[in-house]
Design an enzyme around this catalytic site. Structure first.
Site, PDB file in Angstrom:
ATOM      1  N   GLU A 162       8.320   4.922  -2.903  1.00  0.00           N
ATOM      2  CA  GLU A 162       8.783   4.514  -4.565  1.00  0.00           C
ATOM      3  C   GLU A 162       9.241   3.436  -4.009  1.00  0.00           C
ATOM      4  O   GLU A 162      10.007   2.540  -3.121  1.00  0.00           O
ATOM      5  CB  GLU A 162       9.595   5.614  -5.135  1.00  0.00           C
ATOM      6  CG  GLU A 162       8.602   7.278  -5.213  1.00  0.00           C
ATOM      7  CD  GLU A 162      10.048   7.389  -5.628  1.00  0.00           C
ATOM      8  OE1 GLU A 162      11.450   7.668  -5.674  1.00  0.00           O
ATOM      9  OE2 GLU A 162       9.674   9.623  -5.844  1.00  0.00           O
TER      10      GLU A 162
ATOM     11  N   GLY B  45     -11.052  -5.440  -1.740  1.00  0.00           N
ATOM     12  CA  GLY B  45     -11.263  -3.770  -1.133  1.00  0.00           C
ATOM     13  C   GLY B  45     -10.842  -3.180  -2.621  1.00  0.00           C
ATOM     14  O   GLY B  45     -10.633  -4.021  -3.555  1.00  0.00           O
TER      15      GLY B  45
ATOM     16  N   LEU C 287      -4.696  -7.505   2.580  1.00  0.00           N
ATOM     17  CA  LEU C 287      -5.247  -8.609   3.741  1.00  0.00           C
ATOM     18  C   LEU C 287      -6.469  -8.807   3.396  1.00  0.00           C
ATOM     19  O   LEU C 287      -7.312 -10.091   3.432  1.00  0.00           O
ATOM     20  CB  LEU C 287      -5.252  -8.185   4.808  1.00  0.00           C
ATOM     21  CG  LEU C 287      -3.259  -7.908   5.545  1.00  0.00           C
ATOM     22  CD1 LEU C 287      -3.750  -8.233   7.552  1.00  0.00           C
ATOM     23  CD2 LEU C 287      -2.974  -9.581   5.723  1.00  0.00           C
TER      24      LEU C 287
ATOM     25  N   HIS D 152       0.588  -1.434   0.622  1.00  0.00           N
ATOM     26  CA  HIS D 152       0.222   0.346  -0.217  1.00  0.00           C
ATOM     27  C   HIS D 152       1.428   1.200  -0.071  1.00  0.00           C
ATOM     28  O   HIS D 152       0.725   2.655  -0.565  1.00  0.00           O
ATOM     29  CB  HIS D 152      -1.249  -0.139   1.092  1.00  0.00           C
ATOM     30  CG  HIS D 152      -1.868   0.957   1.279  1.00  0.00           C
ATOM     31  ND1 HIS D 152      -1.696   2.345   1.671  1.00  0.00           N
ATOM     32  CD2 HIS D 152      -3.430   1.459   0.799  1.00  0.00           C
ATOM     33  CE1 HIS D 152      -2.202   3.312   1.738  1.00  0.00           C
ATOM     34  NE2 HIS D 152      -3.474   3.093   0.625  1.00  0.00           N
TER      35      HIS D 152
ATOM     36  N   HIS E  86      -8.329  -0.916  -3.396  1.00  0.00           N
ATOM     37  CA  HIS E  86      -7.584  -0.980  -4.045  1.00  0.00           C
ATOM     38  C   HIS E  86      -7.399  -2.172  -4.547  1.00  0.00           C
ATOM     39  O   HIS E  86      -6.574  -2.839  -6.252  1.00  0.00           O
ATOM     40  CB  HIS E  86      -5.905  -1.088  -2.889  1.00  0.00           C
ATOM     41  CG  HIS E  86      -6.476   0.319  -2.145  1.00  0.00           C
ATOM     42  ND1 HIS E  86      -6.380   1.097  -3.090  1.00  0.00           N
ATOM     43  CD2 HIS E  86      -5.650  -0.067  -0.947  1.00  0.00           C
ATOM     44  CE1 HIS E  86      -5.990   1.816  -2.232  1.00  0.00           C
ATOM     45  NE2 HIS E  86      -5.612   1.642  -0.667  1.00  0.00           N
TER      46      HIS E  86
END
Length: 278
Positions: free
Chosen positions: A65, A90, A87, A29, A92
């Protein structure tokens, strides 16, 4: 005589070079906490140690990065499997990562998120024991004990389904109630879950940190624990096994139906897993 390469797995016994396997791109993330980035790099090192013939790369969704689009651009048109270091399902997993992958020339597939899976439960259990959770309990202590599974939270209802499934698996392992709770975007909060368990006579409540790495949410949740609080999942060996398992589900022909091509066409029919009853 057939030559044996110093790079195992790249040359076959009949001297023909085998194609390089698809790259594994671990998708994190991103975080402003430097401990998170250090944890992710340690996991990458463990993956490389376990699978030295596998090209392994890192890409972040935001904040750190290399960003995922830059990592994918560096691969050109090579094959890659994107393994989310997340986990649950969703936004993302279902939109951001596939969209970034679709915008690159690389030939990509997106693996399932890490959870729910028994290897995560192995890690959660180990972290709780490290924090002081007793490996043996008499019945009186068991009836006074419980766990709050502290997660980041998401507005996506499928994320909550996945977290509840993990809580259910951990409850089966421990033999005590495990209640999922969230640091943001979902309810109940960790404090609310602790109060509810205490009202039911569960006076020994542990907080299990369901975060991949240290960070603000993990610290805030741990501070609310009335008893023991475990460390985040981190670099436990089961995490490395799970990352490679998700990769193998995609690259193994038998697991081809478990993965999806990055960014299916807008409006295409989505074959979602049914919600799991807890």
């Amino acid at each position: 005589m057939n030559r044996i390469s110093s790079q195992p797995g790249l040359v076959s016994l009949d001297d023909r070079r085998r194609p390089e396997p698809p790259a594994l791109v671990l998708v994190a993330h991103g975080s402003r906490d430097p401990r998170t980035l250090a944890t992710v790099h340690d996991l990458l090192d463990q993956v490389r140690d376990r699978r030295p013939d596998l090209p392994v790369h890192l890409g972040h969704i935001e904040l750190n990065e290399p960003l995922l689009p830059d990592t994918l651009a560096s691969l050109g048109t090579a094959e890659a499997v994107l393994v989310p270091l997340l986990l649950s399902r969703g936004h993302h997993v279902k939109r951001d990562i596939p969209d970034m992958a679709a915008a690159s020339p690389a030939r990509t597939r997106v693996a399932a998120p890490l959870g729910p899976h028994p290897l995560l439960v192995d890690t959660l259990h180990a972290r709780l024991v490290e924090a002081g959770w007793p490996t043996g309990m008499d019945e009186e202590t068991r009836h006074e004990s419980a766990v709050v599974l502290a997660s980041a939270g998401s507005r996506d209802p499928e994320s909550a389904v996945d977290t509840r499934r993990t809580a259910h698996l951990l409850a089966e392992r421990l033999g005590v109630p495990v209640v999922p709770a969230y640091a943001s975007a979902a309810t109940p909060t960790v404090e609310t879950a602790i109060r509810a368990l205490t009202a039911r006579g569960r006076h020994r409540v542990a907080v299990a940190s369901y975060f991949t790495a240290p960070g603000l949410f993990a610290r805030q949740c741990a501070e609310k624990a009335p008893w023991v609080a475990s460390a985040p999942l981190g670099t436990h060996s089961a995490m490395t096994k799970l990352i490679l398992h998700r990769y193998d589900q995609v690259t193994d022909a038998r697991g081809a139906g478990l993965c999806q091509l990055a960014a299916p066409p807008r409006g295409a029919t989505s074959h979602k897993r049914p919600a799991l009853a807890i």
